[in-house]
Enzyme design. Structure first.
Site, PDB file in Angstrom:
ATOM      1  N   SER A  20      61.171  58.437   5.591  1.00 21.42           N
ATOM      2  CA  SER A  20      60.108  58.857   6.507  1.00 21.42           C
ATOM      3  C   SER A  20      59.792  57.773   7.534  1.00 21.42           C
ATOM      4  O   SER A  20      59.683  56.595   7.201  1.00 21.42           O
ATOM      5  CB  SER A  20      58.854  59.185   5.700  1.00 21.42           C
ATOM      6  N   CYS A 133      50.861  54.019   2.924  1.00 21.55           N
ATOM      7  CA  CYS A 133      51.023  53.455   4.260  1.00 21.55           C
ATOM      8  C   CYS A 133      50.131  52.232   4.410  1.00 21.55           C
ATOM      9  O   CYS A 133      48.911  52.326   4.272  1.00 21.55           O
ATOM     10  CB  CYS A 133      50.684  54.471   5.349  1.00 21.55           C
ATOM     11  N   LYS A 168      54.912  59.158  -2.948  1.00 20.76           N
ATOM     12  CA  LYS A 168      55.518  57.924  -2.438  1.00 20.76           C
ATOM     13  C   LYS A 168      54.625  56.740  -2.764  1.00 20.76           C
ATOM     14  O   LYS A 168      53.475  56.657  -2.307  1.00 20.76           O
ATOM     15  CB  LYS A 168      55.743  58.025  -0.935  1.00 20.76           C
ATOM     16  N   ASN A 195      57.526  52.009  -0.463  1.00 19.62           N
ATOM     17  CA  ASN A 195      57.104  51.922   0.933  1.00 19.62           C
ATOM     18  C   ASN A 195      57.160  50.437   1.327  1.00 19.62           C
ATOM     19  O   ASN A 195      57.622  49.602   0.549  1.00 19.62           O
ATOM     20  CB  ASN A 195      55.699  52.508   1.098  1.00 19.62           C
ATOM     21  N   THR A 196      56.694  50.114   2.499  1.00 26.90           N
ATOM     22  CA  THR A 196      56.855  48.745   3.006  1.00 26.90           C
ATOM     23  C   THR A 196      55.871  47.762   2.368  1.00 26.90           C
ATOM     24  O   THR A 196      54.824  48.147   1.860  1.00 26.90           O
ATOM     25  CB  THR A 196      56.661  48.737   4.525  1.00 26.90           C
ATOM     26  N   GLY A 220      63.712  46.816   5.454  1.00 29.94           N
ATOM     27  CA  GLY A 220      65.019  46.230   5.751  1.00 29.94           C
ATOM     28  C   GLY A 220      65.549  45.379   4.598  1.00 29.94           C
ATOM     29  O   GLY A 220      64.888  45.232   3.569  1.00 29.94           O
ATOM     30  N   GLY A 270      66.415  53.841   5.533  1.00 33.31           N
ATOM     31  CA  GLY A 270      65.477  53.820   6.655  1.00 33.31           C
ATOM     32  C   GLY A 270      65.907  52.871   7.740  1.00 33.31           C
ATOM     33  O   GLY A 270      66.703  53.214   8.634  1.00 33.31           O
ATOM     34  N   THR A 271      65.420  51.638   7.641  1.00 40.26           N
ATOM     35  CA  THR A 271      65.639  50.635   8.683  1.00 40.26           C
ATOM     36  C   THR A 271      67.109  50.487   9.073  1.00 40.26           C
ATOM     37  O   THR A 271      67.417  50.226  10.240  1.00 40.26           O
ATOM     38  CB  THR A 271      65.042  49.297   8.203  1.00 40.26           C
TER      39      THR A 271
HETATM   40  C1  FMN Z   1      59.117  52.239  11.708  1.00 42.83           C
HETATM   41  C2  FMN Z   1      58.835  52.726  10.310  1.00 42.83           C
HETATM   42  C3  FMN Z   1      57.954  53.793  10.118  1.00 42.83           C
HETATM   43  C4  FMN Z   1      57.665  54.258   8.836  1.00 42.83           C
HETATM   44  N1  FMN Z   1      56.821  55.331   8.687  1.00 42.83           N
HETATM   45  C5  FMN Z   1      56.609  55.847   7.440  1.00 42.83           C
HETATM   46  C6  FMN Z   1      55.822  57.021   7.270  1.00 42.83           C
HETATM   47  O1  FMN Z   1      55.325  57.631   8.221  1.00 42.83           O
HETATM   48  N2  FMN Z   1      55.620  57.487   6.000  1.00 42.83           N
HETATM   49  C7  FMN Z   1      56.184  56.856   4.914  1.00 42.83           C
HETATM   50  O2  FMN Z   1      55.999  57.319   3.781  1.00 42.83           O
HETATM   51  N3  FMN Z   1      56.934  55.756   5.042  1.00 42.83           N
HETATM   52  C8  FMN Z   1      57.171  55.241   6.291  1.00 42.83           C
HETATM   53  N4  FMN Z   1      57.974  54.117   6.426  1.00 42.83           N
HETATM   54  C9  FMN Z   1      58.552  53.486   5.239  1.00 42.83           C
HETATM   55  C10 FMN Z   1      59.994  53.960   4.971  1.00 42.83           C
HETATM   56  O3  FMN Z   1      60.039  55.351   4.751  1.00 42.83           O
HETATM   57  C11 FMN Z   1      60.604  53.215   3.767  1.00 42.83           C
HETATM   58  O4  FMN Z   1      59.829  53.473   2.630  1.00 42.83           O
HETATM   59  C12 FMN Z   1      60.639  51.701   3.977  1.00 42.83           C
HETATM   60  O5  FMN Z   1      60.922  51.382   5.314  1.00 42.83           O
HETATM   61  C13 FMN Z   1      61.660  50.998   3.086  1.00 42.83           C
HETATM   62  O6  FMN Z   1      62.988  51.447   3.334  1.00 42.83           O
HETATM   63  P1  FMN Z   1      64.011  50.715   4.359  1.00 42.83           P
HETATM   64  O7  FMN Z   1      63.990  49.267   4.056  1.00 42.83           O
HETATM   65  O8  FMN Z   1      65.327  51.394   4.094  1.00 42.83           O
HETATM   66  O9  FMN Z   1      63.502  51.013   5.723  1.00 42.83           O
HETATM   67  C14 FMN Z   1      58.267  53.641   7.714  1.00 42.83           C
HETATM   68  C15 FMN Z   1      59.153  52.557   7.904  1.00 42.83           C
HETATM   69  C16 FMN Z   1      59.454  52.107   9.181  1.00 42.83           C
HETATM   70  C17 FMN Z   1      60.413  50.959   9.348  1.00 42.83           C
END
Ligand code: FMN
Ligand code: FAD
Ligand code: FES
Lengths: 317, 296
Positions: A20, A133, A168, A195-196, A220, A270-271
Site C-alpha cells: 500500500s 501509519c 496491518k 509498516n514503516t 526499503g 513496496g519501496t
Molecule cells: C511512500 C510510501 C507510502 C506508504 N503508504 C502506505 C499506506 O497508505 N498504507 C499502508 O498501510 N502502508 C503504507 N506504506 C507502507 C508500505 O506499504 C510498507 O508496509 C512499507 O513501506 C515496508 O515495505 P517496503 O520496505 O517494501 O516498502 C507506505 C510506504 C511508502 C514508502
C-alpha cells in the site's frame, strides 16, 4: 513451478503483494511498456479515508543509507471517489488481480464506515486495516500500538463487512505480539507486517528536520532484518491460526524467501518498485529457483520453515 | 485541475539501460552527458525528464533530470550539476558504461495549444537547461523568443557577447547564450554581482524591462524554471501584466510515475480549493496562476 498462495480464502497467482502507498491505485505502473502483471499476486491500494485527505506539507520523502523515509500523510481522494471512479475504471480496464482496500481513519467509526463503503464495490477482494501509519496525527499508530484499541478497530471493521479482513501491524510498538493476538481475537482473517519504522532526517543546510512532517516512516532494504524478525515472532505465536503477509525492504528473491521462511504466506513489495519496476517478475522467478533448490514443490511448504529447521547438526554457528 | 479521482496520466514509460556516448565537464563543474536511449529520444517533449539510477547502486532512489536535448531520435543529452551523492556518481561514468533510466516522465510544456506571439523564457541558474528544448520547439511557431537567465555562478551553457542590439537594455548589457540564439532566441543575462556584459540585478528585472519597453510583443507568454523565489516573482509579474505563465517545479520524488504521492505541489484545484498535485505527473510544468506560492 507453482507459486500460488491463499490468503484468507483469496487465491493469489504469486505471493507478491504490491504494498500500500507504493503502487497508487493500481494504474500508474501499467504505464511501463513492460510491466508484468503475471508476477503480481495482489495489489494493496493507497490508504483511503472517509473524506479526501490533503496529506502532509512537502518535502515528503528523503533518502537514507539503504532506505527511504516518507511522510505522505495519507493523501487520498476519499473512499467515495475511489469506489465511484477508480474501482470501476480498474474493472473496465480488465484488471483481474485481487485488490485489497487499505483503510485508515481517525476514529473507530470512520474505519467502520470506510469498510462499509468499500464492501459495496464488486472488485475489492479484502480490506487491509491500516492501524500503523506513523505519519498522521490522529488514528493510525494510536490504534496500532495498543492491543485494546487495535481490537476495537478490527471488531468494528469485522462487523461492517463480509470481506476478509487483514490487519496491518506496526513495528513501532514493544507489544507487537499482544497487538497481533488482540486483532486475531477480534476477527482478523490475516495479518500484514511491517509498516514503516519512525525515523527522522535532519537537513544539514537548514539544520532542521528535512521532512515537512518532521518525522517519517522508514522503508526499503534498511528495514528488512527488522521485518524478518517481526514476521518470525508473530508467526511463532499465531502462525497456526492465520496467514501473514510479510513485508519490509524486500527487493529481491533472497529477501522474499527469507520472509517466507520466517512465516510469510505472502510477501509485500513496496519501496523496491521505486527503483525497479521489474522487481515482481525477478522475485517470482528467483522464488521458483529457491523452491527448486530446497527440493520443495509448493510455496506453502516453505512458509515458516525456518521455525522447523533444527539447529543441531544444521551446520550453522 | 480535477485531482479528486487520482487520474492515472502520462504516456508510456520505458526503462533503458542506456550506453554512455559522452560525459563532458563544463565550466563550473557542470556536466553534459549523452546517452543512447532511442525510445525516450523519440518520444520526449520539452520539459519532460528522466529518472536515473546513479551507477553502482550508489543510491537507492533514482534522480530526476531534465531532457536537455534529443539527438536524431537516438540519444538524449542531459545537463547536470554535481550537487550530492547521486549526481557526483553520475559525473564519474564514462563512455561504454551503461546507465539505468526510466522516462520520459512528467507533462512537459504545453505546445499543443495556439502558440503565443512572443515567448519569454526566464531561467534561474540551472533552470536554463530544460528551457533549451522549449526554445528549440518554439522556433518558427512564435514570432519572437527571449531568454533571460540569472546566475551567480557559471551557467551550464557557454556564454558570449551578443552582436544583436536590444532596445530595452543598455547597449553594454550584451551577455548571451549562443546556443539559444542559434534557435532564434534573443538572450540577456543577469547577476547580482558586477560581471561584464551582465545586467546587475535580478533576472526578473530584465523581464520587466522587456514588458514595459518599446518592443511590440503581441500575445505574450512567460516560461520559467529556477529557484522558488525567482519563480514566485515571475508569476507575480505575469499576473500583474495578465500574461500566461508556465513554471517548471522541482520536487523530491519517489516513484516518478504517479504512484506514491511523494512529489506533491500545492495548487488551486476545482473551485479554488488547495490540493496537492504530483510534480511527476501533473507537473513538473504548472500554470503559475494555479500554484499556491505561499505554501513554501
Ligand atoms: C511512500 C510510501 C507510502 C506508504 N503508504 C502506505 C499506506 O497508505 N498504507 C499502508 O498501510 N502502508 C503504507 N506504506 C507502507 C508500505 O506499504 C510498507 O508496509 C512499507 O513501506 C515496508 O515495505 P517496503 O520496505 O517494501 O516498502 C507506505 C510506504 C511508502 C514508502
Ligand atoms: C523534474 C526535475 C528536473 C530536474 N532537472 C535537472 C537537470 O536537468 N539538471 C540538474 O542538474 N538537476 C535537475 N534536477 C535536480 C536534480 O534532480 C537534483 O539535483 C538531484 O536529484 C540531486 O541528487 P544528488 O544525489 O546529487 O543530491 P542529494 O542531495 O544527495 O540527493 C538526496 C535526495 O534529494 C533529492 N533532491 C536533491 N535536490 C533535488 C532537487 N533540486 N530536485 C529534486 N530532488 C532533489 C535527490 O533526488 C535525492 O532523492 C531536476 C529535478 C526535477 C524534479
Ligand atoms: S514521485 Fe511518486 S507520485 Fe510523483
Amino acid at each position: 513451478m507453482n507459486l500460488n498462495t491463499t490468503i484468507a480464502g483469496i487465491n493469489l497467482q504469486t505471493p507478491l503483494v504490491m504494498a500500500s502507498g507504493t503502487f497508487g491505485f493500481g494504474e500508474d505502473f501499467a504505464r511501463f511498456d513492460d510491466f508484468d502483471d503475471s508476477a503480481v499476486g495482489a495489489i494493496s491500494l493507497k490508504g483511503t479515508t472517509l473524506e479526501p485527505r490533503l496529506g502532509n506539507p512537502p518535502p515528503r520523502i528523503a533518502e537514507t543509507p539503504a532506505g527511504v523515509l516518507n511522510a505522505i500523510g495519507l493523501q487520498n481522494p476519499g473512499v467515495d471517489a475511489v469506489v465511484r471512479h477508480v474501482l470501476p475504471r480498474l474493472e473496465a480496464g480488465g484488471l483481474t488481480t485481487p485488490l485489497f482496500a487499505n483503510i485508515a481513519g481517525e476514529t473507530v467509526e470512520e474505519y467502520a464506515e470506510v469498510a462499509r463503503r468499500f464492501s459495496t464495490a464488486p472488485n475489492i477482494a479484502a480490506l487491509e486495516v491500516n492501524i500503523s501509519c506513523p505519519n498522521v496525527r490522529h488514528g493510525g499508530l494510536a490504534f496500532g500500538a495498543d492491543p485494546a484499541e487495535a481490537a476495537r478497530v478490527v471488531r468494528a471493521v469485522r462487523q461492517a463487512t463480509d470481506l476478509p479482513v487483514i490487519t496491518k501491524l506496526s513495528p513501532n510498538t514493544g507489544r507487537l505480539v499482544e497487538v497481533a493476538e488482540a486483532c486475531v481475537d477480534a476477527g482478523s482473517d490475516a495479518l500484514s507486517l511491517i509498516n514503516t519504522l519512525v525515523g527522522m532526517v535532519i537537513d544539514l543546510r537548514s539544520r532542521r528536520p528535512l521532512l515537512g512532517n518532521q518525522t517519517g516512516g522508514l522503508s526499503g532494504p534498511a528495514i528488512r532484518p527488522v521485518a524478518v524478525a517481526q514476521v518470525f515472532r508473530v508467526y511463532a505465536a499465531l502462525g497456526h491460526r492465520l496467514p501473514i503477509i510479510g513485508m519490509g525492504g524486500v527487493s529481491d528473491a533472497d529477501g522474499a524467501f527469507e520472509i517466507i521462511l520466517a512465516g510469510g504466506a505472502a510477501v509485500g513489495v513496496g519501496t523496491a518498485l521505486f527503483f525497479n519496476h521489474r522487481a515482481p517478475r525477478e522475485i517470482a522467478d528467483g522464488l521458483e529457483r529457491h523452491l527448486a533448490d530446497a527440493g520443495l514443490s509448493r510455496l506453502s511448504d516453505a512458509v515458516g520453515a525456518a521455525h522447523r529447521q533444527s539447529r543441531i547438526g544444521g551446520g550453522g554457528p | 485541475m480535477d485531482l479528486s479521482t487520482h487520474q492515472p496520466a502520462g504516456g508510456t514509460v520505458y526503462r533503458i539501460s542506456a550506453p554512455v556516448i559522452a560525459n563532458r565537464s563544463l565550466p563550473g563543474g557542470h556536466r553534459r552527458i549523452r546517452l543512447r536511449a532511442p525510445a525516450i529520444a523519440r518520444t520526449a517533449r520539452p520539459g519532460q525528464f528522466v529518472n536515473i539510477s546513479p551507477p553502482l547502486a550508489t543510491t537507492l532512489l533514482r534522480r530526476p533530470l531534465g531532457v536537455h536535448r534529443t539527438i536524431d531520435g537516438q540519444d538524449i543529452e542531459i545537463l547536470f550539476q554535481s550537487v550530492g551523492k547521486g549526481t557526483k556518481a553520475l559525473g564519474a561514468v564514462g563512455e561504454g558504461d551503461e546507465i539505468d533510466l526510466i522516462g520520459p516522465l512528467g507533462n512537459g510544456f504545453d505546445l499543443a495549444g495556439e502558440p503565443p506571439e512572443t515567448a519569454v523564457l526566464v531561467a534561474g541558474g540551472f533552470g536554463l537547461a530544460p528551457l533549451y528544448p522549449l526554445a528549440a520547439a518554439l522556433e518558427g511557431k512564435v514570432d519572437r523568443t527571449y531568454l533571460f537567465a540569472g546566475t551567480e555562478e557559471d551557467l551550464p551553457m557557454e556564454t558570449s557577447d551578443s552582436s544583436v542590439h536590444l532596445s530595452f537594455v543598455d547597449p553594454d548589457i550584451k551577455a548571451t547564450v549562443p546556443e539559444f540564439e542559434a534557435v532564434g532566441a534573443q538572450c540577456r543575462l543577469a547577476s547580482l554581482r558586477s560581471r561584464p556584459s551582465f545586467h546587475k540585478g535580478l533576472v526578473t528585472e530584465l523581464v520587466e524591462k522587456l514588458l514595459d519597453g518599446p518592443e511590440p510583443l503581441g500575445r505574450t507568454k512567460l516560461y520559467a524554471c529556477g529557484p522558488w523565489g525567482m519563480l514566485k516573482k515571475t508569476a507575480a509579474i505575469a499576473a500583474e501584466h495578465e500574461l500566461d505563465c508556465d513554471v517548471l517545479l522541482e520536487e523530491r520524488m519517489g516513484c516518478g510515475v504517479g504512484a506514491c504521492m511523494s512529489c506533491s505541489v500545492m495548487v488551486y484545484g476545482d473551485g479554488g480549493r488547495p490540493v496537492y498535485a504530483r510534480a511527476c505527473v501533473e507537473g513538473p510544468v504548472f500554470d503559475a496562476a494555479s500554484v499556491v506560492w505561499d505554501a513554501k
